[in-house]
Structures are given as structure tokens and as C-alpha cells.
Scaffold this active site. Sequence first.
Site, PDB file in Angstrom:
ATOM      1  N   LYS A 176      -7.103   5.801 -19.136  1.00 30.29           N
ATOM      2  CA  LYS A 176      -7.352   6.336 -20.477  1.00 30.29           C
ATOM      3  C   LYS A 176      -6.054   6.407 -21.294  1.00 30.29           C
ATOM      4  O   LYS A 176      -5.494   5.385 -21.610  1.00 30.29           O
ATOM      5  CB  LYS A 176      -8.025   7.703 -20.368  1.00 30.29           C
ATOM      6  CG  LYS A 176      -9.156   7.756 -19.332  1.00 30.29           C
ATOM      7  CD  LYS A 176     -10.317   6.844 -19.654  1.00 30.29           C
ATOM      8  CE  LYS A 176     -11.410   7.043 -18.608  1.00 30.29           C
ATOM      9  NZ  LYS A 176     -12.425   6.023 -18.613  1.00 30.29           N
TER      10      LYS A 176
ATOM     11  N   ARG B  69       0.825  -1.214   0.000  1.00 31.16           N
ATOM     12  CA  ARG B  69       0.000   0.000   0.000  1.00 31.16           C
ATOM     13  C   ARG B  69       0.860   1.266   0.000  1.00 31.16           C
ATOM     14  O   ARG B  69       0.406   2.345  -0.334  1.00 31.16           O
ATOM     15  CB  ARG B  69      -0.886  -0.030   1.248  1.00 31.16           C
ATOM     16  CG  ARG B  69      -2.266   0.330   1.001  1.00 31.16           C
ATOM     17  CD  ARG B  69      -3.255   0.075   2.124  1.00 31.16           C
ATOM     18  NE  ARG B  69      -2.959  -0.726   3.265  1.00 31.16           N
ATOM     19  CZ  ARG B  69      -2.619  -0.242   4.464  1.00 31.16           C
ATOM     20  NH1 ARG B  69      -2.476   1.040   4.646  1.00 31.16           N
ATOM     21  NH2 ARG B  69      -2.419  -1.063   5.480  1.00 31.16           N
TER      22      ARG B  69
ATOM     23  N   ASP C 113      -8.316  17.961 -13.442  1.00 32.98           N
ATOM     24  CA  ASP C 113      -8.387  16.629 -14.034  1.00 32.98           C
ATOM     25  C   ASP C 113      -7.915  16.772 -15.484  1.00 32.98           C
ATOM     26  O   ASP C 113      -8.629  17.314 -16.336  1.00 32.98           O
ATOM     27  CB  ASP C 113      -9.828  16.108 -13.947  1.00 32.98           C
ATOM     28  CG  ASP C 113      -9.964  14.686 -14.485  1.00 32.98           C
ATOM     29  OD1 ASP C 113      -9.138  14.289 -15.324  1.00 32.98           O
ATOM     30  OD2 ASP C 113     -10.906  13.987 -14.073  1.00 32.98           O
TER      31      ASP C 113
ATOM     32  N   TYR D  63     -16.966  14.969 -15.521  1.00 32.05           N
ATOM     33  CA  TYR D  63     -17.249  13.543 -15.575  1.00 32.05           C
ATOM     34  C   TYR D  63     -18.325  13.218 -14.530  1.00 32.05           C
ATOM     35  O   TYR D  63     -18.253  13.700 -13.387  1.00 32.05           O
ATOM     36  CB  TYR D  63     -15.946  12.781 -15.304  1.00 32.05           C
ATOM     37  CG  TYR D  63     -16.166  11.306 -15.138  1.00 32.05           C
ATOM     38  CD1 TYR D  63     -16.758  10.543 -16.138  1.00 32.05           C
ATOM     39  CD2 TYR D  63     -15.789  10.660 -13.966  1.00 32.05           C
ATOM     40  CE1 TYR D  63     -16.971   9.197 -15.975  1.00 32.05           C
ATOM     41  CE2 TYR D  63     -15.992   9.307 -13.798  1.00 32.05           C
ATOM     42  CZ  TYR D  63     -16.593   8.578 -14.809  1.00 32.05           C
ATOM     43  OH  TYR D  63     -16.811   7.244 -14.641  1.00 32.05           O
TER      44      TYR D  63
HETATM   45  N1  PLP Z   1     -11.882  11.740 -14.939  1.00 34.31           N
HETATM   46  C1  PLP Z   1     -12.391  11.672 -16.179  1.00 34.31           C
HETATM   47  C2  PLP Z   1     -12.332  12.882 -17.050  1.00 34.31           C
HETATM   48  C3  PLP Z   1     -12.987  10.489 -16.638  1.00 34.31           C
HETATM   49  O1  PLP Z   1     -13.512  10.453 -17.867  1.00 34.31           O
HETATM   50  C4  PLP Z   1     -13.027   9.365 -15.782  1.00 34.31           C
HETATM   51  C5  PLP Z   1     -13.631   8.089 -16.226  1.00 34.31           C
HETATM   52  O2  PLP Z   1     -14.173   7.972 -17.289  1.00 34.31           O
HETATM   53  C6  PLP Z   1     -12.491   9.473 -14.496  1.00 34.31           C
HETATM   54  C7  PLP Z   1     -11.911  10.675 -14.110  1.00 34.31           C
HETATM   55  C8  PLP Z   1     -12.526   8.316 -13.548  1.00 34.31           C
HETATM   56  O3  PLP Z   1     -11.491   7.431 -13.859  1.00 34.31           O
HETATM   57  P1  PLP Z   1     -11.528   5.861 -13.537  1.00 34.31           P
HETATM   58  O4  PLP Z   1     -12.596   5.260 -14.379  1.00 34.31           O
HETATM   59  O5  PLP Z   1     -10.141   5.398 -13.874  1.00 34.31           O
HETATM   60  O6  PLP Z   1     -11.837   5.727 -12.084  1.00 34.31           O
END
Ligand code: PLP
Length: 401
Positions: A215, A62, A186, A115
Site C-alpha cells: 500500500k 530466504r 496492523d 481486513y
Molecule cells: N492489512 C490490511 C489493512 C490490508 O488492507 C491488506 C490488504 O488489502 C493486508 C493487510 C494484506 O496485505 P497484502 O495484500 O499485501 O497481503
Amino acid sequence: MTDQGEGGGFSTRAIHAGDLPPGIAEQPVSPPVWLTADYLYEGLDHYAEVIGGRRPGYVYGRHGGPTHLALHRVLASLEGAEDAWSFASGMAALHAALAVLVRAGDHVVAQRTIYGGTWALLTTTFAAFGVETTFVEPEAEAVAAALRPSTRAVLLETVANPTFRVADVGGVAAVCADRRVALVVDNTVATPYLLRPLSLPARPAETLVVHSTTKYVGGHSDVIGGAVAGDAGPIERVRRAAIELGSTAGAFDAWLALRGAQTMALRLDRQCGTAAMVAAFLEGHPRVERVGYSGLASHPDHGRASALFDGPRYGAILSFDVRGGYEAASRACGVLRVVRVGSSFGGLHSEICHPATTSHRQMPPAERAAAGIGDGLLRLAVGGEDPADLLADLERALEGA
Ligand code: PLP
């Protein structure tokens, strides 16, 4: 933005920043995956010194191991950050980034179109712990007007998913620096290949850049992961939160993200180029009402995106409104053969989805409409297939709509 930091250009650092430190005669080209839950020590003093931070070493899964640290070096280098930490998912990374910044009674200002999972995190988990969020347009004036004495953090997505409007990242960062409010960005959709928020001319010391490494960092649809990058002080708090929350990435997942990061620029060059062709094709199609892609000269954020992004690249994901609403969109998706209906983006398979009934279904319809997510809106993540095959597939599908 041209500053690529120390150690060469983007791809050189993506490939080499994770290399093992010198000292082993024959270096493995691919760093090993340290699949271990814990470590063994020479004696009690050794263990106490390592866990007490008086001697470098590893403690427990961890707390991260050598595979994680290689990934952290790469991500920090690509974002122009002092340090980074990896998580089991993008959501875990967002949770930890916000958890180190806010307390009960604090206020957060967040971008209106974000998101859906992030929206739910703020309006359920953080709301339940006494943190209130105000959602605004990602413009400097709107953010400044929403700030309260209790505002501790502003949350932006560099490129909003799924409208692909480009936030005024520089303007908002300057407001946060001026008003001493933390900034969480983000950067999943833009990626550090296009934009590095930590290199903006004005930003608060507490700027945390978050990624869903699921992604474009991972890039092959084979791993769920997340990361936070920033200055060393805030990242130390993020590291401790990850250990407490138990949300550090698994070693194998960290390795997959590390491997993926090495080809990020290659993939994005191809995918961004194809996305630009697809956007131009869709814009000219009579069955398409509107295309959300900042690379189009007609897009309201084209000027901002051109100034902000290393280019000419505007990302590999776009959205479009099919004339005829949900029924027409659904018929078109039923015809597609190369592009498939799918839930994610950032991989080599082109994927399409209907945000109003999937990723953004938790948003009340009025808020969804205000965010620009209509019933005919489709999100198209452009993969690595041959552009001609994608265009032919979309042409057939729109005829079928
Ligand atoms: N931030 C964005 C812009 C996303 O599109 C997503 C998921 O699609 C996330 C965060 C969350 O990521 P995760 O699915 O890896 O938890």
C-alpha cells in the site's frame, strides 16, 4: 506525536536510512538490487562462521540480503523500532507475527472490523491449529473484558478497513502492557507518517507493528509486500519464522518497497489533503448517507484521531454509503472515469470498491452488518490525481446514482 527519533525527520530518514554504509568511494544514490539466491565464501570456515552467526554476512535469499537490510533499516527507523523484517506480502507478515506469539490452545482478541483476509487467517488457518479468536470493538474496556488467562495476543488495525473507525490504540496498548499480553498492530492504513504504535507511552514489550507494504510504503501499485517492525528480540523470532515459512520478500520487491518509502511523506501530504476535500464534498452531497473519514469534525473518532495522528492528516482512504444500497452504488461506479473500480489502495491511482461483495465477502452477513459494512458502502482510496478532476468525477457519478 512529534518524536521522530534519531537521524532527522521522517523524509530524511526515509531517504537516507537505506543508504549503503560508507566505504565505497563513489556511492550509488540508488542502492543496488542484490538479485542473488545465495552467496560464495572464501572457504568452509567462512561459510560456517556466517551461518553460525559468528561473523557478519549473508547466507541465502530466504535469510535476506543487502537490499532487504536497507529496507529493514528504513522501516525500523520510520516506525521508531529497533528492527524490522520484510515479507512477500502483508498477509505473510501477519501470519509470521501471529505465528511467533500463539500456540495451540491460545486465545486471541481481535478488532471486529478488520481486513477480510486477516479475519479469514484467524478464523481458518489459526483456528485449524487450535487458536481461538474473539472479535470485539477496538476499545480498551471491550478488549480488557474479552481477555482470558489463555489470551496471548491482541490484534488491532489502527484505522479499520473499510469503516475507517480509529481504534483506541493507546488505551488497548496500555491494557496489553498491564495484562502482559502481546499486541499486534496492523498500521497499513495509518502508516508511520501518521502514527507510530511503538512510541506509545505504554505498550507491551511484545508489540509487533505489521504493514502491507503493497500500500503506502510501495505507493505505486507495482509490488506486493509486507513487513513487521518491533523490538530486536521479537523481530529475531519473526526473522526465524520468515526463514522457516519461506515468506521473506524477494530482493526486487524489497527494492521497490525501499524506493517507494522514500516518497511516502510527499505522496501522503498530497493524498491526505485531497482525501479531506473529497470527504467534505461527499458529506455535503444529498445522495450520500454517511462518510467514514476521521478528518471530518462530525466523525465520531475525530477527537481521538486528532490526538493520535501527526497532523493535520487523517489518511488517504475513506468510505461512504450511497443512498439506495448496492444498486445505486453500482450505478455510480459505472459512471466514474478518473476513479476506477479496483481491489487495492495506497497507490497513485484512485480506486473504489464495494467491500461487501469483495474484500469482506467471506464474512457472514450478520457479522458484516455488525462491523458496519452495509450493502451501499463504497471504499474510496484517494490517489495522486488533481483534486478538481476527482471531485468532478464523483459529482457526475453521484448524479448517475
Ligand atoms: N492489512 C490490511 C489493512 C490490508 O488492507 C491488506 C490488504 O488489502 C493486508 C493487510 C494484506 O496485505 P497484502 O495484500 O499485501 O497481503
